[in-house]
Design an enzyme around this catalytic site. Sequence first.
Site, short mmCIF file in Angstrom:
data_model
loop_
_atom_site.label_atom_id
_atom_site.label_comp_id
_atom_site.label_asym_id
_atom_site.label_seq_id
_atom_site.Cartn_x
_atom_site.Cartn_y
_atom_site.Cartn_z
N HIS A 56 4.45 1.11 5.85
CA HIS A 56 4.18 0.80 4.45
C HIS A 56 5.21 -0.18 3.95
O HIS A 56 6.37 -0.10 4.35
CB HIS A 56 4.22 2.09 3.60
CG HIS A 56 3.54 1.94 2.30
ND1 HIS A 56 4.16 1.41 1.21
CD2 HIS A 56 2.26 2.23 1.92
CE1 HIS A 56 3.30 1.39 0.21
NE2 HIS A 56 2.14 1.87 0.61
N HIS A 91 -4.51 -3.36 4.19
CA HIS A 91 -4.46 -2.64 2.90
C HIS A 91 -5.50 -1.51 2.99
O HIS A 91 -5.38 -0.63 3.81
CB HIS A 91 -4.70 -3.66 1.78
CG HIS A 91 -4.46 -3.19 0.38
ND1 HIS A 91 -3.86 -2.00 0.07
CD2 HIS A 91 -4.76 -3.78 -0.82
CE1 HIS A 91 -3.79 -1.87 -1.25
NE2 HIS A 91 -4.34 -2.93 -1.82
N ASP A 106 -3.55 6.56 4.54
CA ASP A 106 -4.79 6.37 5.29
C ASP A 106 -4.88 7.21 6.54
O ASP A 106 -5.96 7.42 7.08
CB ASP A 106 -4.94 4.89 5.67
CG ASP A 106 -5.21 4.05 4.45
OD1 ASP A 106 -5.93 4.53 3.57
OD2 ASP A 106 -4.68 2.93 4.38
#
Length: 377
Positions: free
Chosen positions: A257, A218, A313
Site C-alpha cells: 500500500h 487500485h 483487497d
Amino acid sequence: MSNRGLEGVVVADTELSKIYGEEGRLVYRGYEIEDLAENATFEEVCYLLLYGELPNSAQLTDFRRQLESERTVPGAVLDLLRLLPRDTHPMAALRTAASALAGFDPDARDMTEEANFRKAIRLTAQMPTLTAAWGRIRNGQEPIAPRDGLGHAANFLYMLTGETPDELRARTMDVAFTLHAEHGMNASTFAARVTVATLADMHSGLTSAIGTLKGPLHGGANERVMHMLLEIGEPDRAEAWVRDALARGERIMGFGHRVYRALDPRAPILRSLAMQLAAQGGDTRWLDIASRIESVMREEMDRRGKKIYPNVDFYSASVYYTLGIPTDMFTNVFAMARTPGWTAHMIEQLRDNRLIRPKANYVGPLDKKVQPIEKRG
Ligand code: ACO
C-alpha cells in the site's frame, strides 16, 4: 526532479478521514474504522461522511427512505446497457452508465451545495442498481427492480442474485461497504476532486473516479486476488506459487500500500467475516490458501527488508466470491461502496475550490525547427 507518483505530497485539507500509515489505523470523521464496522450500518456511515456526524434515529429513518426512493435508474440507461457487447467489463459498463445518468438527472447542471447533496445520495443509491442490472443483462436476464424494506447492502445482493440474503450475508456485505467507503486522497478520489475543481459536474467527477478505480494497482486488485486464489486452487500449492511469482519479479495482488507501512486495518475485519462465512458454508479452502500466501509473503518480505502487508483487497476477494458476486464485478462493489466518499470529497473540494493544476518537468529536446515534410526522415 519530478515527484514520481506524488508520494507524500499534500494536495488538500480534508475532514473526511485520516490514515495512520505506520500504525495501520483508519479514522472516518473522528471514528475508528473498527468501531464503525462493528456498531454502525453502511447507511449511517454514508450519512456521517456526507453530513459530518452520525444520524440520530429520525435522521437515519429519513436518510434510508431517501436512499430507497432514489434506487431506480431510468429505463433508458438500462436500454443503453442492453446495447453494450456482453463481454464489456462490468467496470466499463458502470463507467458508461454512471456518465449517462447525467442526461436524466434533474440536478445534473445545478452545482449548488443542496443539489450536490441530492446527487450524492442519488448516485450512492443508483450505483448498486446499475451494477446488478449489468450482471443480469449480460447474461440475457431482465434486471431485478430494487426492493423497499431491504438495506442498501442486502438490496444489492437481492438485485444481483434474485435471492434475499440471510442475516450474516447481508451484514457481511454491509460491513464490506463500510470498510471501502472512504480512504483519504487515494487515486480515484484525487481524480474526482481534480475533475470537479474545474467546475465540471458531479457525474463527470464520478465517471473519472470509476475509470481511475478500475486499474489493477487500485480497485482492480481484488479481482486479481481472486484469480490468484483460483489459480492456486489448493492450500498446498500456495507456497511454491508465491515464491515462483516473486522470483519472476511479479507483485502479489492484495499486498502493499502507498500509505500503510503496517497491516491495513480493514484486512483483519474482512478476514474475520471471511471466517464466519466459511464456517457457515463449511468450506475453508479460500481462507486456507490466503493464510498460506500471507505467511510466505511475511517470510519473503522480512527477508527482503520490506514492509509489505495484506491490504483491504486481500480478504475482500474471498468474501465477495462466497457471497456469489462474479469475480469481474468485485471492483464494482468497491466503486459502489466508495461513492459516498467520492461525492463527499467533491462537495468538500467545491466548498473551498481552487483549480488543481500541478506542473511537469520538461525533459524533451529543445531548439528544433520544423522541416518541410519531404525532408523529414
Ligand atoms: N508484491 C511484491 N512486492 C511488492 C508489492 C507486492 N504486492 N507491492 C510493492 N512491492 C515492492 C515493490 O516491488 C517495490 O520493491 P523495490 O523497492 O525493490 O522496487 C517496493 O515493494 C515498493 O513498492 P512501490 O511500487 O514503490 O510502492 P507503491 O507505493 O508505489 O505501490 C501499490 C503501492 C501500487 C499498492 C503496490 O504495493 C502494488 O502494486 N500492490 C499490488 C496491487 C494491489 O494490491 N493494489 C491495491 C492497493 S489498495 C487499494 O487500492 C484499495
